[in-house]
Design an enzyme around this catalytic site. Structure first.
Site, short mmCIF file in Angstrom:
data_model
loop_
_atom_site.label_atom_id
_atom_site.label_comp_id
_atom_site.label_asym_id
_atom_site.label_seq_id
_atom_site.Cartn_x
_atom_site.Cartn_y
_atom_site.Cartn_z
N HIS A 47 -11.47 -114.00 -13.87
CA HIS A 47 -9.75 -113.93 -13.90
C HIS A 47 -9.64 -115.85 -14.02
O HIS A 47 -10.30 -116.18 -13.64
CB HIS A 47 -10.34 -114.15 -12.01
CG HIS A 47 -8.17 -114.32 -11.78
ND1 HIS A 47 -7.61 -113.65 -11.45
CD2 HIS A 47 -7.62 -115.91 -10.87
CE1 HIS A 47 -6.74 -113.99 -11.08
NE2 HIS A 47 -6.79 -115.52 -10.11
N HIS A 97 -3.04 -113.10 -19.68
CA HIS A 97 -2.86 -111.70 -20.49
C HIS A 97 -2.01 -111.62 -22.06
O HIS A 97 -0.77 -112.93 -21.82
CB HIS A 97 -2.03 -110.51 -19.52
CG HIS A 97 -0.50 -110.93 -19.69
ND1 HIS A 97 -1.29 -111.77 -17.58
CD2 HIS A 97 0.06 -109.98 -19.21
CE1 HIS A 97 0.44 -111.59 -17.58
NE2 HIS A 97 1.25 -111.21 -18.35
N HIS A 99 0.74 -110.21 -24.47
CA HIS A 99 1.20 -109.21 -24.95
C HIS A 99 1.00 -108.91 -26.44
O HIS A 99 1.04 -109.68 -27.18
CB HIS A 99 2.92 -109.27 -24.90
CG HIS A 99 3.06 -109.69 -23.29
ND1 HIS A 99 3.21 -108.38 -22.38
CD2 HIS A 99 2.81 -110.47 -22.32
CE1 HIS A 99 3.52 -108.62 -20.70
NE2 HIS A 99 3.24 -110.64 -21.14
#
Ligand code: 5GP
Ligand code: ZN
Length: 105
Positions: A47, A97, A99
């Site tokens: 995380h 993240h 994309h």
């Protein structure tokens, strides 16, 4: 692991999400609300809230290597990559993240 984080839960397997690709550093799965015919998310197993909090240079490299590996695996030769950092820039999920947006022709 952040117990309130949706991507941590996905990484942990809570929703049985299909991983298009995975390795020891990251998982890749389809975006639930695709903005392109192929819309994948490359998500580190650890995380990290956003690029601003990412200090591990090795993980930065692994994320881009993950982009290369998964696009090669699925035969996606041409694609865009995007990282939204911060609410004002459109970040909705505060677990880093990348994309991948494209179309297999
Ligand atoms: P951001 O705006 O934070 O860069 O992108 C978050 C992305 O995660 C959005 O494109 C959104 O559709 C996707 N997303 C949010 N929740 C889920 C989920 O539970 N499963 C999947 N597969 N994608 C999600
Ligand atoms: Zn998380």
């Amino acid at each position: 692991m952040d117990n309130n984080c949706i991507f941590c839960k996905i990484v942990r397997g809570d929703f049985n999400t299909e991983f298009v690709y995975e390795n020891e550093h990251l998982v890749v799965f389809k975006d639930i609300n695709p903005k392109a015919p192929v819309h994948l998310l490359v998500v580190p197993r650890v995380h990290v809230e956003s690029l601003n909090e990412l200090e591990d240079k090795n993980l930065m490299a692994e994320l881009l290597q993950g982009v290369k590996d998964v696009t090669k695996k699925i035969g996606l030769k041409s694609y865009k990559t995007l990282i939204n950092t911060g609410k004002e820039a459109g970040q909705e999920v505060f677990h880093l993240h990348v994309h991948i947006l494209g179309e297999i022709k």
